[in-house]
Enzyme design. Structure first.
Site: not given
Ligand code: TQI
Ligand code: ZN
Ligand code: CA
Ligand code: ZN
Length: 483
Positions: A224-225, A228, A234
């Protein structure tokens, strides 16, 4: 110039007219065979991304993907959410509709930043203690392959210097504007493509990172990261990897990117060169207070200093600082938060990196730890190493990686232990002053770094060059903690 502008306008016009709405939604022949279920399944496949491979069979009602999809659709269309094919739902399904799915879509970041090259480097700057390094390495590799498979992008790993994608673990504040928040909530974050910290991925080491689904799955969050890092924001498509809800029910063994993820990443980079047509869908640190040691207290001394998997650990009372990068502020933790069975106020610590083991001493006992695991069979008595019964505790210890010798300091003497023969060398103990001139007993802790030995004694630290056999510098003990 004029020409291209006009061409682009044309393209936009064509695109605007693409959604063909109010067509008759379904193939009526299927409806005749099994009126309700087939209608529903076909409808959900067409407009709600219901997997084509989903077979109806014996399933728990609450986890049936069709029931879930029916609920999703009912919610979207403002119907009562029953999860059942009631008459209202069937009525809506039979109506003509727009041919565009009702489900959401991927998004990119504002301005759609992307990498303007197809070969990218990544570097794993440090590691979590939750998992063996190999497991982290392969989770990252696998996560990159997920994106590599559907784009022209390729990745290679570097071990030093600046990479396009720097990957690190950190807790709380870690030098950017987005502090982590302890266990839960935010798991990780990553920056969209660009120079400097852009493209980098940070993982919250207050999460319990796991290889399976029992904790926070390293692979899933990394995939997921890295989405990004490559420019995807998202998606509101619930099937998508980029959907912002951690999906613990994901069957990791059969992980597939959704069509939406593939469409998203290919909107930035296109498909892999080999498959131009159909996209392949493989498919909380302790609060400061009285009794808590202060990092920058000029009087600070350490009980023991050791290393573990490339990190340096500074032990004090019930606590330790964990330093994993020369210019990042060290983390501060309770020893018991990492190794519940270890005591506080330790005497000595050293690592035998070839064995991936750190040994911890207190009184006449010692423990062997590997990452977060205290090894079975410990604590053992220090006398099993060959120390005479008169020795009740060790002051400090350090292991020389190259020579495979460990030095144990006790009062004004020291012993040398051979890691290969697992026994104390003959001719010891010797006097510290004879072999380490300038080092005054007794020592609290010793660390080997950059080819030097650092002897800690109270709030002062002596840098000793073992080859020149001389003291090279005098420092404050806490100079390691960025004070
Ligand atoms: N971290 C967020 C994420 O990576 C950080 C974030 C929030 C973000 N809003 C954003 C990054 C908008 C980019 C654009 O999404 S998290 C998941 C999920 C997260 C969440 O820790 O909430 C995963 C990290 F939601 F998919 F489970 C990894 Cl896989
Ligand atoms: Zn994310
Ligand atoms: Ca967190
Ligand atoms: Zn960060």
């Amino acid at each position: 110039m004029e020409r291209t502008v006009r061409m682009r306008h044309l393209a936009i016009l064509v695109l605007l007219h693409l959604p063909v709405c109010w067509t008759y939604p379904l193939d009526r022949t299927a409806v005749e065979e099994d009126p309700n279920m087939d209608l529903a399944q076909q409808y959900l496949e067409s407009y709600y991304n219901l997997g084509k491979d989903v077979k109806r069979g014996f399933r728990r009602k609450d986890s049936d993907p069709i029931v879930k999809k029916i609920q999703e659709m009912q919610k979207f269309l403002g119907l009562e959410v029953t999860g059942k094919l009631d008459s209202n739902t069937l009525e809506v399904m039979a109506k003509p509709r727009c041919g565009v799915p009702d489900v959401g879509q991927f998004t990119t970041f504002p301005g759609a930043p992307k990498w303007w090259k197809t070969h990218l480097t990544y570097r794993i700057v440090n590691y979590t203690l939750d998992l063996p390094r190999k497991v982290v390495d392969s989770a990252i590799e696998k996560a990159l392959r997920v994106w590599e498979a559907v784009t022209p992008l390729t990745f290679s790993r570097v071990d030093e210097g600046e990479a396009d994608i720097m990957i690190l673990f950190a807790v709380r504040g870690h030098g950017d504007f987005y502090s982590f928040d302890g266990p839960g909530k935010t798991l990780a974050h990553a920056y969209p493509p660009g120079q400097g910290f852009y493209g980098d991925a940070h993982f919250d080491d207050d999460e319990r990172w796991t290889e399976d689904e029992s904790g926070t799955n390293m692979f899933l969050v990394a995939a997921h990261e890295l989405g990004h890092s490559l420019g995807l924001s998202h998606s509101d498509n619930t099937e998508a990897l980029m959907y912002p809800v951690y999906n613990s029910r994901t069957d990791l063994a059969r992980f597939r990117l959704s069509r939406d993820d593939v469409a998203g990443i290919q909107s930035l980079y296109g498909p892999p060169p080999s498959s131009p047509e159909e996209p392949v869908v493989p498919t909380e640190p302790p609060a400061a207070g009285p009794g808590t040691p202060a990092r920058c207290d000029p009087e600070l001394s350490f009980d023991a200093v050791g290393t573990l998997r490339g990190e340096t650990l500074f032990f004090k009372d019930r606590y330790f600082w964990r330093k994993f990068h020369w210019d990042l502020e060290p983390e501060f933790h309770l020893i018991s938060a990492f190794w519940p069975s270890l005591p506080s106020a330790l005497d000595a610590a050293y690592e035998v990196s070839s064995e991936d083991t750190t040994f911890i001493f207190k009184g006449n006992q010692f423990w062997a730890i590997r990452g977060l695991e205290v090894q079975a069979g410990y604590p053992r008595s220090i006398h099993t190493l060959g120390f005479p019964p008169t020795i009740r505790k060790i002051d400090a210890a350090v292991s020389d990686k190259e020579k495979k010798k460990t030095y144990f300091f006790v009062e004004e003497k020291y012993w040398r232990f051979d890691e290969i023969s697992q026994s104390l060398d003959r001719g010891f103990p010797r006097l510290i002053v004879d072999d380490f001139p300038g080092v005054e007993p007794k020592v609290d802790a010793v660390l080997q770094a950059f080819g030097f030995f650092y002897f800690f004694s109270g709030s002062t630290q002596i840098e000793f060059d073992p080859n020149a056999r001389m003291v090279t510098r005098r420092l404050k003990s806490n100079s390691w903690l960025l004070c």
